[in-house]
Design an enzyme around this catalytic site. Structure first.
Site, short mmCIF file in Angstrom:
data_model
loop_
_atom_site.label_atom_id
_atom_site.label_comp_id
_atom_site.label_asym_id
_atom_site.label_seq_id
_atom_site.Cartn_x
_atom_site.Cartn_y
_atom_site.Cartn_z
NE ARG A 1 0.27 -13.78 5.56
CZ ARG A 1 0.86 -13.35 4.30
NH1 ARG A 1 0.51 -12.89 3.26
NH2 ARG A 1 2.36 -13.63 4.54
CD GLN B 1 1.07 -8.89 -1.93
OE1 GLN B 1 1.20 -9.26 -0.72
NE2 GLN B 1 0.84 -7.77 -1.93
CD GLN C 1 4.16 -16.46 6.31
OE1 GLN C 1 3.17 -15.55 6.22
NE2 GLN C 1 4.13 -17.44 5.64
CG HIS D 1 8.15 -11.55 5.28
ND1 HIS D 1 7.29 -12.47 5.94
CD2 HIS D 1 7.58 -11.41 3.79
CE1 HIS D 1 6.52 -12.92 5.08
NE2 HIS D 1 6.66 -12.39 3.70
CB SER E 1 5.36 -14.77 1.69
OG SER E 1 4.96 -14.11 2.46
CG LEU E 2 -0.48 -15.62 -0.31
CD1 LEU E 2 -1.68 -15.32 0.54
CD2 LEU E 2 -0.88 -14.99 -1.73
#
Length: 393
Positions: free
Chosen positions: A207, A97, A344, A295, A182-183
């Site tokens: 998500r 992202q 995550q 996070h 991440s994503l």
């Protein structure tokens, strides 16, 4: 005895055949063990035989599943450490992202397989994703609930754009490791065959929604600290935390690369980091255009929704190593992958360690697939000689 199952992918699993009575009495009492590698060719028949699974002696790398085959009980052992000794030569890397930009997806119009992904996405999302990617508006595309599906689909569309080029299929076939920021880990898992494009998009959609809801429930922010090593950034966070309440505390949320670490937490905590950064000799700080404190524990409300969605999703062993953001390691066991993905959103992203490991292990060539060039910049910062190519859609 002959054993046959069917699934959508080949799974190099170890089969241990035990008498039913032995299995019932104790999984530790194994008078004789025969080891065999099975290739499953249909997840349906495989799933129908599963009676249950558990960790062996608490070892998270060995997951035992009981299967019924005829009159006998069989146990399939999934070794989560299967990929630990991977030797990378060619990597696909997928952005996270923040990489989104109005205009992405233009090339998908000219590649039917890429265009088809957007059409499938429209049915799942309920809106014209490609039109939004190409035309914006930026404010809508930047929202968490839109940007995450948009980046996921556009990144996989980039794979199809590459496939359509001369020599593209050979490049795709040469890839022996993948990961995403991440994503982007979801995109990497989809590319590696751990789940279908459609199932991955449903997870990414949920998500984004869950993370947005968590952000709305507890206001947070993120800021990049430029020019300090990780120890100094941690000291900066500690100093900021001394001036704010518990609810506004901050932590390092993304270990991007030396000199670039993202700090995440309460708004007041982030403001304290920005105010103190110069005294710690940071070159600059950059507030990130994200909805909340990603996070960190601020995202805890999103975990239960993700766990439920992951439990209902068929996840298979990846065909190549997929490096996790949580621990910078590849995982082979689907149950472990589900747990990792749920963790995550509240765990710091270990991207610096991931890149260092890939380069140390001898990675020769990398491809960044999707919008933006953030990952290429990180690779070049860590190794000026790193060979990386951007493939956009």
């Amino acid at each position: 005895m002959p054993v046959s199952f069917t699934t959508t992918t080949n799974l190099p699993l170890i089969l241990r055949t035990l008498p039913s009575s032995t299995m019932a009495s104790s999984s530790l009492a194994i008078p004789s063990v025969s080891l065999k590698t099975l290739s499953f060719t249909s997840s349906d028949a495989f799933n129908k035989g599963i009676r249950g699974f558990a960790l062996k002696n608490g070892n998270p790398s060995m997951v035992f599943m009981s299967l019924s085959v005829g009159s006998q009980t069989q146990t399939v052992v999934v070794d989560d450490t299967l990929f630990l000794d991977y030797k990378p030569t060619s990597a696909f890397l997928f952005p996270g992202q923040g990489a989104q930009a109005v205009g992405m997806g233009k090339e998908a119009h000219s590649v039917s397989a890429a265009s088809e992904l957007y059409k499938k996405a429209n049915d799942i999302l309920g809106y014209d994703l490609l039109e939004l990617c190409i035309g914006g508006p930026k404010e809508k595309l930047d929202s968490t609930v839109i940007s995450q599906p948009a980046i996921y689909v556009t990144s996989l569309a980039a794979v199809e754009v590459l496939r359509a080029r001369d020599g593209g299929q050979q490049i795709i076939d040469s890839v022996d490791v993948t990961c995403g920021l991440s994503l982007g880990e979801y995109t990497a898992l989809a590319f590696a065959g751990a789940f279908s494009f459609e199932d991955g998009l449903k997870l990414v959609k949920l998500r984004g929604e869950a993370m947005q809801e968590a952000a709305d429930a507890a206001k947070g922010a993120m800021v990049s600290v430029i020019g300090l090593d990780s120890d100094k950034v941690q000291q900066l966070c500690d100093a900021a935390n001394q001036e704010v309440d518990e609810a506004d505390r901050v932590q390092i949320a993304n270990y991007l690369c030396p000199g670039n670490y993202a700090v995440s937490g309460g708004v007041k905590g982030v403001e304290a980091v920005e105010a103190k950064a110069k005294s710690f000799k940071a070159r600059m700080t950059v507030r990130l255009a994200v909805a909340g404190a990603f996070h960190t524990s601020f995202m805890e409300p999103a975990v239960s929704r993700l766990e439920a969605a992951l439990a209902a999703t068929e996840i298979r062993q990846p065909r190549i190593p997929v490096i996790s953001n949580v621990d910078a390691q590849p995982h082979a066991d689907p149950a472990t992958i589900k747990k990792i993905l749920a963790r995550q959103v509240t765990s710091p992203v270990q991207w610096e360690t991931t890149v260092k490991t890939l380069l140390t292990k001898g990675l020769k060539k990398s491809y960044e697939l999707g919008p933006g060039k953030v990952i290429a910049g990180i690779f070049k910062r860590m190794d000026k000689k790193a060979e990386i190519e951007n493939i956009s859609a």
